[in-house]
Design a protein around this motif. Sequence first.
Motif, PDB file in Angstrom:
ATOM      1  N   PRO A   1      12.761 -11.201  67.059  1.00 29.76           N
ATOM      2  CA  PRO A   1      12.621 -10.696  65.684  1.00 29.76           C
ATOM      3  C   PRO A   1      13.710 -11.189  64.746  1.00 29.76           C
ATOM      4  N   PHE A   2      14.893 -11.479  65.270  1.00 36.23           N
ATOM      5  CA  PHE A   2      15.996 -11.907  64.417  1.00 36.23           C
ATOM      6  C   PHE A   2      16.060 -13.437  64.285  1.00 36.23           C
ATOM      7  N   LYS A   3      15.682 -14.140  65.355  1.00 36.92           N
ATOM      8  CA  LYS A   3      15.689 -15.599  65.282  1.00 36.92           C
ATOM      9  C   LYS A   3      14.642 -16.119  64.314  1.00 36.92           C
ATOM     10  N   THR A   4      13.617 -15.340  64.075  1.00 37.65           N
ATOM     11  CA  THR A   4      12.553 -15.769  63.163  1.00 37.65           C
ATOM     12  C   THR A   4      12.775 -15.246  61.748  1.00 37.65           C
ATOM     13  N   THR A   5      13.928 -14.602  61.505  1.00 40.44           N
ATOM     14  CA  THR A   5      14.157 -13.919  60.236  1.00 40.44           C
ATOM     15  C   THR A   5      15.498 -14.327  59.639  1.00 40.44           C
ATOM     16  N   ASN A   6      15.527 -14.518  58.333  1.00 38.79           N
ATOM     17  CA  ASN A   6      16.787 -14.721  57.626  1.00 38.79           C
ATOM     18  C   ASN A   6      17.334 -13.350  57.252  1.00 38.79           C
ATOM     19  N   LEU A   7      18.303 -12.873  58.031  1.00 46.07           N
ATOM     20  CA  LEU A   7      18.835 -11.532  57.803  1.00 46.07           C
ATOM     21  C   LEU A   7      19.662 -11.440  56.523  1.00 46.07           C
ATOM     22  N   HIS A   8      19.919 -12.571  55.876  1.00 49.29           N
ATOM     23  CA  HIS A   8      20.643 -12.571  54.605  1.00 49.29           C
ATOM     24  C   HIS A   8      19.698 -12.638  53.408  1.00 49.29           C
ATOM     25  N   ASP A   9      18.399 -12.585  53.669  1.00 44.44           N
ATOM     26  CA  ASP A   9      17.437 -12.626  52.575  1.00 44.44           C
ATOM     27  C   ASP A   9      17.695 -11.459  51.618  1.00 44.44           C
ATOM     28  N   PRO A  10      17.709 -11.722  50.323  1.00 45.84           N
ATOM     29  CA  PRO A  10      17.999 -10.648  49.353  1.00 45.84           C
ATOM     30  C   PRO A  10      17.067  -9.448  49.457  1.00 45.84           C
ATOM     31  N   VAL A  11      15.813  -9.666  49.805  1.00 44.05           N
ATOM     32  CA  VAL A  11      14.883  -8.541  49.969  1.00 44.05           C
ATOM     33  C   VAL A  11      15.380  -7.612  51.072  1.00 44.05           C
ATOM     34  N   LEU A  12      15.762  -8.190  52.202  1.00 40.73           N
ATOM     35  CA  LEU A  12      16.211  -7.380  53.330  1.00 40.73           C
ATOM     36  C   LEU A  12      17.557  -6.722  53.044  1.00 40.73           C
ATOM     37  N   THR A  13      18.472  -7.457  52.442  1.00 43.30           N
ATOM     38  CA  THR A  13      19.792  -6.873  52.182  1.00 43.30           C
ATOM     39  C   THR A  13      19.705  -5.745  51.152  1.00 43.30           C
ATOM     40  N   ARG A  14      18.841  -5.901  50.161  1.00 40.15           N
ATOM     41  CA  ARG A  14      18.675  -4.845  49.154  1.00 40.15           C
ATOM     42  C   ARG A  14      18.084  -3.581  49.777  1.00 40.15           C
ATOM     43  N   ILE A  15      17.066  -3.752  50.611  1.00 40.51           N
ATOM     44  CA  ILE A  15      16.444  -2.599  51.259  1.00 40.51           C
ATOM     45  C   ILE A  15      17.420  -1.947  52.239  1.00 40.51           C
ATOM     46  N   ALA A  16      18.169  -2.773  52.952  1.00 40.45           N
ATOM     47  CA  ALA A  16      19.151  -2.243  53.904  1.00 40.45           C
ATOM     48  C   ALA A  16      20.194  -1.403  53.188  1.00 40.45           C
ATOM     49  N   THR A  17      20.691  -1.901  52.057  1.00 40.15           N
ATOM     50  CA  THR A  17      21.700  -1.163  51.287  1.00 40.15           C
ATOM     51  C   THR A  17      21.146   0.168  50.802  1.00 40.15           C
ATOM     52  N   ALA A  18      19.889   0.169  50.395  1.00 46.91           N
ATOM     53  CA  ALA A  18      19.274   1.400  49.893  1.00 46.91           C
ATOM     54  C   ALA A  18      19.200   2.480  50.962  1.00 46.91           C
ATOM     55  N   HIS A  19      19.096   2.052  52.215  1.00 46.37           N
ATOM     56  CA  HIS A  19      18.971   3.027  53.307  1.00 46.37           C
ATOM     57  C   HIS A  19      20.275   3.210  54.093  1.00 46.37           C
ATOM     58  N   GLY A  20      21.309   2.484  53.720  1.00 42.92           N
ATOM     59  CA  GLY A  20      22.571   2.617  54.410  1.00 42.92           C
ATOM     60  C   GLY A  20      22.559   2.073  55.826  1.00 42.92           C
ATOM     61  N   VAL A  21      21.789   1.013  56.029  1.00 41.17           N
ATOM     62  CA  VAL A  21      21.701   0.385  57.357  1.00 41.17           C
ATOM     63  C   VAL A  21      21.904  -1.120  57.184  1.00 41.17           C
ATOM     64  N   ASP A  22      21.875  -1.854  58.277  1.00 40.07           N
ATOM     65  CA  ASP A  22      21.992  -3.301  58.227  1.00 40.07           C
ATOM     66  C   ASP A  22      20.590  -3.925  58.203  1.00 40.07           C
ATOM     67  N   PRO A  23      20.458  -5.192  57.770  1.00 38.27           N
ATOM     68  CA  PRO A  23      19.143  -5.833  57.693  1.00 38.27           C
ATOM     69  C   PRO A  23      18.414  -5.898  59.032  1.00 38.27           C
ATOM     70  N   ALA A  24      19.149  -6.013  60.140  1.00 38.50           N
ATOM     71  CA  ALA A  24      18.484  -6.075  61.446  1.00 38.50           C
ATOM     72  C   ALA A  24      17.661  -4.820  61.699  1.00 38.50           C
ATOM     73  N   ARG A  25      18.217  -3.680  61.344  1.00 38.59           N
ATOM     74  CA  ARG A  25      17.464  -2.439  61.569  1.00 38.59           C
ATOM     75  C   ARG A  25      16.279  -2.316  60.619  1.00 38.59           C
ATOM     76  N   VAL A  26      16.400  -2.894  59.442  1.00 34.11           N
ATOM     77  CA  VAL A  26      15.241  -2.918  58.536  1.00 34.11           C
ATOM     78  C   VAL A  26      14.106  -3.708  59.185  1.00 34.11           C
ATOM     79  N   VAL A  27      14.438  -4.847  59.788  1.00 29.72           N
ATOM     80  CA  VAL A  27      13.424  -5.672  60.456  1.00 29.72           C
ATOM     81  C   VAL A  27      12.780  -4.899  61.608  1.00 29.72           C
ATOM     82  N   LEU A  28      13.579  -4.211  62.397  1.00 29.49           N
ATOM     83  CA  LEU A  28      13.029  -3.445  63.515  1.00 29.49           C
ATOM     84  C   LEU A  28      12.161  -2.299  63.016  1.00 29.49           C
TER      85      LEU A  28
END
Length: 259
Positions: free
Chosen positions: A186-213
């Motif tokens: 799941p992480f090798k196929t994903t850019n964990l620095h993508d702004p969509v993921l980082t913005r959503i992660a910040t909103a929930h107080g988690v890291d982008p990896a957990r957003v992907v999971l």
Amino acid sequence: MTLPSVSLGGPLAMPLLGFGTWQLRGDAAYEAVREALEAGYRHLDTATMYGNEAEVGRAIADSGVPRDEVFVTTKLPPERAGRERETLDASLAALGLDAVDLWLIHWPPRRGGSVAVWREFLVARDEGRAHAVGVSNYDLDDLDELVAATGERPAVNQIRWGPKLYDAKLVAGHRERGVVVEGYSPFKTTNLHDPVLTRIATAHGVDPARVVLRWHVQHGFVVIPKSGTPERIARNAQIGGFVLSDEEMGQIDGLSRLG
């Protein structure tokens, strides 16, 4: 950690979040699986070709977690076609188990060889040595070939998966056939620095990896992140405390290269 499971028929349920063990060997594999079980994972994924079934089995035994609380998957390498029974025997011996919960054909055997292997998988299931059977790295035509020949569908298809690879038509094709989608890498196929993921992660107080999971779990996809680092193993398990909105799920879907 309380996370949903997906039914594989009857009482058998497969936790949507599992722990992958690819590339983990020896003591590192043993310690990682112990950490995973301690963190709350109750689904472990291994394979004959990983060379770590013995360490996975020893970690389960030493963890004190009851066997019936741990869902265990292993896989048959395609080059073992024709030696299904002895391969499963070796896997069970290494794992120290009477049966695995899920046995997968790791990759399609050489052209025209899948059906014969699949028939042996069905025998193993009917004998109770694998509670469910499925495949990995198959496309929809491959699935249809097995069903056409035997009338029996794979319970699961484990494929390379993540937001970047999201394909609504492929998902629909699996669900129409009653086959559960399980994603690896799941992480090798994903850019964990993508702004969509980082913005959503910040909103929930988690890291982008957990957003992907969390995205996988809310879609009903099984996902098996792998790590050898105790902190990451524990952190990846902590996806039960937040929920992605429909809008956020749609934004993550939109990361697909098909979009």
